[in-house]
Write a protein that holds these residues in place. Sequence first.
Motif, short mmCIF file in Angstrom:
data_model
loop_
_atom_site.label_atom_id
_atom_site.label_comp_id
_atom_site.label_asym_id
_atom_site.label_seq_id
_atom_site.Cartn_x
_atom_site.Cartn_y
_atom_site.Cartn_z
N VAL A 31 0.83 -1.21 0.00
CA VAL A 31 0.00 0.00 0.00
C VAL A 31 0.86 1.25 0.00
CG1 VAL A 31 -1.66 1.35 1.35
CG2 VAL A 31 -1.96 -1.13 1.09
N ALA A 32 1.95 1.24 0.78
CA ALA A 32 2.79 2.43 0.94
C ALA A 32 3.86 2.55 -0.14
CB ALA A 32 3.45 2.41 2.31
N HIS A 33 4.01 1.55 -1.04
CA HIS A 33 5.08 1.53 -2.05
C HIS A 33 6.45 1.64 -1.38
CE1 HIS A 33 1.98 1.95 -5.09
NE2 HIS A 33 1.55 3.05 -4.50
N SER A 34 6.63 0.91 -0.27
CA SER A 34 7.86 1.04 0.52
C SER A 34 8.74 -0.19 0.35
CB SER A 34 7.52 1.22 2.00
OG SER A 34 8.68 1.09 2.80
N VAL A 35 9.93 0.00 -0.23
CA VAL A 35 10.86 -1.10 -0.35
C VAL A 35 11.46 -1.44 1.01
CG1 VAL A 35 12.93 0.27 -0.85
CG2 VAL A 35 12.74 -2.05 -1.75
N ALA A 36 11.55 -0.44 1.90
CA ALA A 36 12.08 -0.71 3.23
C ALA A 36 11.18 -1.66 4.00
CB ALA A 36 12.25 0.60 4.01
N LEU A 37 9.87 -1.45 3.91
CA LEU A 37 8.92 -2.35 4.58
C LEU A 37 8.95 -3.74 3.96
CD1 LEU A 37 5.76 -0.17 5.33
CD2 LEU A 37 7.50 -0.99 6.92
N LEU A 38 9.00 -3.80 2.62
CA LEU A 38 9.06 -5.10 1.96
C LEU A 38 10.38 -5.81 2.27
CD1 LEU A 38 7.49 -4.21 -1.51
CD2 LEU A 38 6.43 -5.50 0.37
N ALA A 39 11.45 -5.03 2.40
CA ALA A 39 12.74 -5.60 2.78
C ALA A 39 12.65 -6.20 4.18
CB ALA A 39 13.83 -4.54 2.74
N ASP A 40 12.06 -5.45 5.09
CA ASP A 40 11.88 -5.97 6.45
C ASP A 40 11.00 -7.22 6.44
OD1 ASP A 40 13.45 -4.20 7.85
OD2 ASP A 40 11.86 -2.75 8.14
N ALA A 41 9.97 -7.24 5.59
CA ALA A 41 9.10 -8.41 5.51
C ALA A 41 9.88 -9.61 4.98
CB ALA A 41 7.91 -8.11 4.59
N GLY A 42 10.77 -9.38 4.02
CA GLY A 42 11.62 -10.46 3.53
C GLY A 42 12.51 -11.01 4.63
N HIS A 43 13.05 -10.11 5.43
CA HIS A 43 13.85 -10.54 6.57
C HIS A 43 12.99 -11.30 7.57
CE1 HIS A 43 17.29 -9.32 9.52
NE2 HIS A 43 17.22 -10.63 9.31
N MET A 44 11.75 -10.82 7.76
CA MET A 44 10.83 -11.52 8.66
C MET A 44 10.57 -12.95 8.19
SD MET A 44 9.14 -9.46 11.11
CE MET A 44 10.77 -9.42 11.78
N LEU A 45 10.47 -13.13 6.85
CA LEU A 45 10.24 -14.46 6.29
C LEU A 45 11.38 -15.39 6.64
CD1 LEU A 45 8.61 -16.41 4.53
CD2 LEU A 45 9.81 -15.48 2.53
N THR A 46 12.61 -14.91 6.50
CA THR A 46 13.75 -15.75 6.85
C THR A 46 13.79 -16.01 8.35
OG1 THR A 46 15.24 -13.83 7.05
CG2 THR A 46 15.09 -14.88 4.90
N ASP A 47 13.37 -15.04 9.15
CA ASP A 47 13.29 -15.26 10.60
C ASP A 47 12.29 -16.36 10.92
OD1 ASP A 47 15.10 -13.27 10.97
OD2 ASP A 47 13.64 -11.77 11.61
N ALA A 48 11.12 -16.29 10.26
CA ALA A 48 10.09 -17.32 10.49
C ALA A 48 10.62 -18.69 10.09
CB ALA A 48 8.83 -16.97 9.71
N ALA A 49 11.34 -18.74 8.96
CA ALA A 49 11.91 -20.01 8.52
C ALA A 49 12.94 -20.52 9.53
CB ALA A 49 12.56 -19.85 7.15
N ALA A 50 13.75 -19.60 10.07
CA ALA A 50 14.75 -20.00 11.06
C ALA A 50 14.10 -20.54 12.32
CB ALA A 50 15.63 -18.80 11.41
N LEU A 51 13.04 -19.89 12.76
CA LEU A 51 12.34 -20.35 13.96
C LEU A 51 11.67 -21.70 13.73
CD1 LEU A 51 10.81 -16.90 14.97
CD2 LEU A 51 12.47 -18.19 16.30
N ALA A 52 11.02 -21.86 12.56
CA ALA A 52 10.38 -23.13 12.26
C ALA A 52 11.41 -24.25 12.16
CB ALA A 52 9.59 -23.01 10.95
N ALA A 53 12.54 -23.96 11.51
CA ALA A 53 13.60 -24.96 11.39
C ALA A 53 14.16 -25.33 12.76
CB ALA A 53 14.72 -24.43 10.49
N ALA A 54 14.28 -24.34 13.63
CA ALA A 54 14.78 -24.61 14.98
C ALA A 54 13.83 -25.53 15.74
CB ALA A 54 14.96 -23.31 15.74
N LEU A 55 12.53 -25.33 15.56
CA LEU A 55 11.54 -26.20 16.21
C LEU A 55 11.66 -27.64 15.71
CD1 LEU A 55 8.41 -23.86 16.22
CD2 LEU A 55 9.46 -24.88 18.24
#
Length: 297
Positions: A31-55
Amino acid sequence: MHSHGTDRRALTTALLLILGLMAGEVAAGIVAHSVALLADAGHMLTDAAALAAALVAADFALRPARGVWTFGLGRAEILAAQGNGVTLLVVAVWIVYSAVRRLVTPPAVHGGIVLAVALAGVAVNLVATPVLSRADRTSLNVRGAFLHVATDLAAFIGTAVAGALVLATGWSRFDPIAGLLVAALMVRSSWTLLRESGRIFLEGAPSGIDPDAIAAALLAEDEVVQVHDLHVWTVTSGFPSLAAHVLVEPSVDCHAARRRLEHLLHERFGLHHTTLQVDHVARNPQPVSIGHRGPQR
């Protein structure tokens, strides 16, 4: 078992927080046309993958050694950590590409939305970081997950500053600049995970353990004449191992010598899983290089 239960609760709580924030951030970034927010979301995705893999890896690590898996499945967490490091690097490259394009031709960025979502991200990560700090960070996966969430906190602070600057000045290029900073943090995290997991897969000596110092300590014992084929490696996080062939004086009790050397390795080097083959040296040995040891494992 108590540690495992604590780790699972911490990882599950952090995973749910990260997934909720990621979904909101993707929507807001579009909605905001923000690459910074999308970049953070991409990082969030890798964080979620790391947490799931750790489980998943935590469950695998509890399975007993059997059949062909003579060390169990503890190294599954190292495989997950390496995959996570590669994913981080790929996402960082995509962020850099998108940010450079937007620096050249910047779209209109809604600074208010960027600022609001970034502040929400700061709040969520302020909750997730102490939750993960209570887990066992001797695990490479748990430590990697903690590192990602802590990095996210810094990234969200930078994104919030970028949103505030866009809102105050109207200069949209602050947003892709923040995206580049996020990418730099991701590359750093990726390098840490790939370096540590690669060291384990290549069976290098654990960090902080010097094979030459171990050989010298063994040779310093009065009854020890030679040390051969000394190998020190890491099976999985927190599981260093050692194997060596030790020759002692003909009059020495081999079993007693082995117990003394195992105690030395445990007390001085923190090595609990050791395999020592202790034999008597020949009474008329050929000249050899004292302290010779084979290639490091």
